[in-house]
Design a protein around this motif. Structure first.
Motif, PDB file in Angstrom:
ATOM      1  N   ALA A 104      42.831  75.440  43.764  1.00 41.76           N
ATOM      2  CA  ALA A 104      41.788  75.041  42.509  1.00 41.76           C
ATOM      3  C   ALA A 104      41.555  73.726  42.532  1.00 41.76           C
ATOM      4  CB  ALA A 104      42.423  75.405  41.256  1.00 41.76           C
ATOM      5  N   SER A 105      40.561  73.131  41.720  1.00 45.73           N
ATOM      6  CA  SER A 105      40.246  71.876  41.909  1.00 45.73           C
ATOM      7  C   SER A 105      40.684  71.220  40.717  1.00 45.73           C
ATOM      8  CB  SER A 105      38.664  71.537  41.860  1.00 45.73           C
ATOM      9  OG  SER A 105      37.969  72.263  40.583  1.00 45.73           O
ATOM     10  N   SER A 106      41.303  71.893  39.847  1.00 46.56           N
ATOM     11  CA  SER A 106      41.578  71.223  38.677  1.00 46.56           C
ATOM     12  C   SER A 106      42.988  72.141  37.806  1.00 46.56           C
ATOM     13  CB  SER A 106      40.787  70.916  37.546  1.00 46.56           C
ATOM     14  OG  SER A 106      40.314  72.222  36.958  1.00 46.56           O
ATOM     15  N   LEU A 107      43.722  71.519  37.114  1.00 44.39           N
ATOM     16  CA  LEU A 107      44.727  72.486  36.453  1.00 44.39           C
ATOM     17  C   LEU A 107      44.235  73.402  35.614  1.00 44.39           C
ATOM     18  CD1 LEU A 107      47.397  69.366  35.415  1.00 44.39           C
ATOM     19  CD2 LEU A 107      47.545  70.946  37.510  1.00 44.39           C
ATOM     20  N   GLY A 108      43.098  72.886  34.928  1.00 48.97           N
ATOM     21  CA  GLY A 108      42.275  74.006  34.349  1.00 48.97           C
ATOM     22  C   GLY A 108      41.722  75.292  35.013  1.00 48.97           C
ATOM     23  N   GLU A 109      41.598  74.866  36.120  1.00 51.10           N
ATOM     24  CA  GLU A 109      41.098  75.996  36.998  1.00 51.10           C
ATOM     25  C   GLU A 109      42.176  76.988  37.392  1.00 51.10           C
ATOM     26  OE1 GLU A 109      37.398  74.347  39.646  1.00 51.10           O
ATOM     27  OE2 GLU A 109      38.883  75.544  40.760  1.00 51.10           O
ATOM     28  N   TYR A 110      43.276  76.277  37.937  1.00 53.84           N
ATOM     29  CA  TYR A 110      44.680  76.955  38.155  1.00 53.84           C
ATOM     30  C   TYR A 110      45.034  77.910  36.935  1.00 53.84           C
ATOM     31  CZ  TYR A 110      45.934  74.943  42.577  1.00 53.84           C
ATOM     32  OH  TYR A 110      46.249  74.566  43.761  1.00 53.84           O
ATOM     33  N   ALA A 111      44.945  77.489  35.832  1.00 54.50           N
ATOM     34  CA  ALA A 111      45.448  78.232  34.467  1.00 54.50           C
ATOM     35  C   ALA A 111      44.222  79.591  34.670  1.00 54.50           C
ATOM     36  CB  ALA A 111      45.254  77.345  33.314  1.00 54.50           C
ATOM     37  N   ASP A 112      43.110  79.131  34.646  1.00 51.03           N
ATOM     38  CA  ASP A 112      41.992  80.290  34.512  1.00 51.03           C
ATOM     39  C   ASP A 112      42.207  81.242  35.784  1.00 51.03           C
ATOM     40  OD1 ASP A 112      39.851  81.386  33.849  1.00 51.03           O
ATOM     41  OD2 ASP A 112      38.385  80.120  34.651  1.00 51.03           O
ATOM     42  N   LEU A 113      42.585  80.969  37.086  1.00 56.64           N
ATOM     43  CA  LEU A 113      42.850  81.950  38.065  1.00 56.64           C
ATOM     44  C   LEU A 113      44.278  82.705  37.720  1.00 56.64           C
ATOM     45  CD1 LEU A 113      42.345  79.425  41.074  1.00 56.64           C
ATOM     46  CD2 LEU A 113      41.174  81.521  40.800  1.00 56.64           C
ATOM     47  N   ALA A 114      45.084  82.102  37.178  1.00 58.97           N
ATOM     48  CA  ALA A 114      46.304  82.845  36.824  1.00 58.97           C
ATOM     49  C   ALA A 114      45.963  83.811  35.633  1.00 58.97           C
ATOM     50  CB  ALA A 114      47.280  81.648  36.070  1.00 58.97           C
ATOM     51  N   ARG A 115      45.226  83.481  34.618  1.00 56.55           N
ATOM     52  CA  ARG A 115      45.031  84.523  33.458  1.00 56.55           C
ATOM     53  C   ARG A 115      44.206  85.647  34.290  1.00 56.55           C
ATOM     54  NH1 ARG A 115      44.351  79.754  30.516  1.00 56.55           N
ATOM     55  NH2 ARG A 115      41.964  79.608  30.975  1.00 56.55           N
ATOM     56  N   ARG A 116      43.160  85.334  34.991  1.00 58.93           N
ATOM     57  CA  ARG A 116      42.295  86.347  35.307  1.00 58.93           C
ATOM     58  C   ARG A 116      42.905  87.409  36.586  1.00 58.93           C
ATOM     59  NH1 ARG A 116      36.746  83.512  35.949  1.00 58.93           N
ATOM     60  NH2 ARG A 116      35.991  85.227  36.694  1.00 58.93           N
ATOM     61  N   LEU A 117      43.666  86.681  37.436  1.00 63.50           N
ATOM     62  CA  LEU A 117      44.481  87.329  38.263  1.00 63.50           C
ATOM     63  C   LEU A 117      45.633  88.083  37.748  1.00 63.50           C
ATOM     64  CD1 LEU A 117      43.814  85.023  41.435  1.00 63.50           C
ATOM     65  CD2 LEU A 117      43.156  87.434  41.453  1.00 63.50           C
ATOM     66  N   GLY A 118      46.196  87.518  36.883  1.00 65.36           N
ATOM     67  CA  GLY A 118      47.544  88.050  36.346  1.00 65.36           C
ATOM     68  C   GLY A 118      47.096  89.535  35.593  1.00 65.36           C
ATOM     69  N   ASP A 119      45.935  89.633  35.124  1.00 64.91           N
ATOM     70  CA  ASP A 119      45.527  90.840  34.325  1.00 64.91           C
ATOM     71  C   ASP A 119      45.195  92.041  35.074  1.00 64.91           C
ATOM     72  OD1 ASP A 119      46.402  89.895  31.842  1.00 64.91           O
ATOM     73  OD2 ASP A 119      44.358  89.176  31.174  1.00 64.91           O
ATOM     74  N   SER A 120      44.883  91.488  36.701  1.00 66.09           N
ATOM     75  CA  SER A 120      43.996  92.560  37.346  1.00 66.09           C
ATOM     76  C   SER A 120      45.023  93.626  38.103  1.00 66.09           C
ATOM     77  CB  SER A 120      43.375  91.728  38.499  1.00 66.09           C
ATOM     78  OG  SER A 120      42.541  90.798  37.851  1.00 66.09           O
ATOM     79  N   PRO A 121      44.759  94.815  38.095  1.00 67.41           N
ATOM     80  CA  PRO A 121      45.749  95.614  38.722  1.00 67.41           C
ATOM     81  C   PRO A 121      45.687  95.503  40.287  1.00 67.41           C
ATOM     82  CG  PRO A 121      43.924  96.824  37.391  1.00 67.41           C
ATOM     83  CD  PRO A 121      43.652  95.233  37.283  1.00 67.41           C
ATOM     84  N   GLY A 122      46.901  95.674  40.616  1.00 65.18           N
ATOM     85  CA  GLY A 122      46.980  95.534  42.121  1.00 65.18           C
ATOM     86  C   GLY A 122      47.373  94.101  42.521  1.00 65.18           C
ATOM     87  N   VAL A 123      47.555  93.210  41.641  1.00 69.91           N
ATOM     88  CA  VAL A 123      48.018  91.787  42.077  1.00 69.91           C
ATOM     89  C   VAL A 123      49.330  91.865  41.657  1.00 69.91           C
ATOM     90  CG1 VAL A 123      48.049  89.191  41.594  1.00 69.91           C
ATOM     91  CG2 VAL A 123      45.939  90.821  41.426  1.00 69.91           C
TER      92      VAL A 123
END
Ligand SMILES: Cc1cc2nc3c(=O)[nH]c(=O)nc-3n(C[C@H](O)[C@H](O)[C@H](O)COP(=O)(O)O)c2cc1C
Length: 282
Positions: A104-123
């Protein structure tokens, strides 16, 4: 050859084999599966996914040398939205543990990736790509200082569901690897991946990373050093492994699991064969 106990666990994530496919070296997974390259492996790490799509570097991205490959992909990837729509569903349906590599390009983007991937089935896990050679020049959050790498890990840990394993992939920098591993572990990484390609130069003068056989002795050393300093920390070795004997060498140095990357460019079945060898099937 005596079979090695094949099953391992990282932060509660049970893997059928200690052999994983390294980030960026197994395409979307489908290509390897079509060649039986995923059969029996402990897990598949995706190429690094960023929030927005990236076209990657123009021109030739991979150059073979007598010591491995020098590569500069520019982290080409379809971006999170497309990945979730077109690649993750196939991986979720496939019989393979999936670890999504992210940057990610920022800490905010890292957090966003974590939220969206963490909720995704198969991860099953996230692997933070904290040591892509020339990451800051590619616009990534600068994680060269251990405390900055730790901040990225902490940002992800905060927003990642507890059941999702968090791996931090760092560089093989011999001077700072122990300090970096300690910092990311204290920030909440469940395991440390050692590590990314070594900074190198393509023949045309562009910066890139070196992977393959030349990296193996360096990677074994960083695994051994971090294991000696932080014996309780699960480590995943990466660098020049191509078969079961190399995997055993990493396990002997203190790794819990081992990723195979560049060797797949020569033989897409080598991770699956290494996993089978370790199970004593061959
Ligand atoms: C062509 C190529 C592409 C790669 N792409 C990524 C990537 O997207 N993300 C990442 O974290 N590492 C990437 N890597 C690094 C590998 O995952 C691995 O850490 C490194 O190459 C050392 O292991 P190896 O010698 O077995 O390849 C790439 C390596 C190669 C050869």
């Amino acid at each position: 050859m005596t079979a090695t106990a094949p099953e391992v666990a990282i932060a509660g994530l049970a893997l059928a084999s200690p052999v994983l496919v390294a980030a960026g070296c197994g395409g979307t997974g489908r290509e390897l599966a079509a060649l039986d390259g995923l059969t029996g492996v402990g897990g598949f790490v995706t190429r690094t996914i960023t929030l927005d799509p990236r076209e990657g570097h123009p021109g030739r991205r991979v150059h073979e040398t007598d010591a491995g490959f020098v590569h500069a992909t520019g982290l080409a990837n379809p971006g999170l939205h497309q990945f979730l729509a077109t690649e993750l569903p196939w991986l979720a349906a496939a019989d393979v543990r999936t670890v999504v590599s992210v940057a990610a390009s920022s800490l905010g983007e890292y957090a966003d990736l974590a939220r969206r991937l963490g909720d995704s089935p198969g991860v099953d896990g996230l692997e933070l790509d904290l040591a892509t050679p020339d990451g800051p020049a590619l616009g990534l959050f600068d994680t060269r200082e251990p405390f900055q790498a730790a901040r990225a890990v902490a940002a992800v840990r905060r927003d990642l569901p507890r059941g999702t394993a968090l791996l931090a992939k760092v560089g093989h920098d011999p001077l700072r690897v122990v300090e970096t591993a300690r910092a990311v572990a204290e920030a909440g990484a469940d395991a440390v991946v050692l590590g990314n390609a070594l900074p190198a130069l393509l023949p045309d003068g562009r910066p890139g990373g070196l992977s393959g056989p030349a990296v193996r002795p360096v990677a074994l050393r960083t695994v051994a050093e971090v294991h000696a300093a932080l014996p309780g920390l699960p480590l995943v070795g990466a660098g020049g492994a191509a078969g079961a004997d190399h995997v055993r060498a990493f396990l002997a140095a203190g790794a819990t699991a081992v990723q195979i990357g560049a060797a797949l460019l020569h033989d897409p079945t080598c991770a699956a064969r290494a996993a089978a060898d370790l199970r004593g099937e061959t």
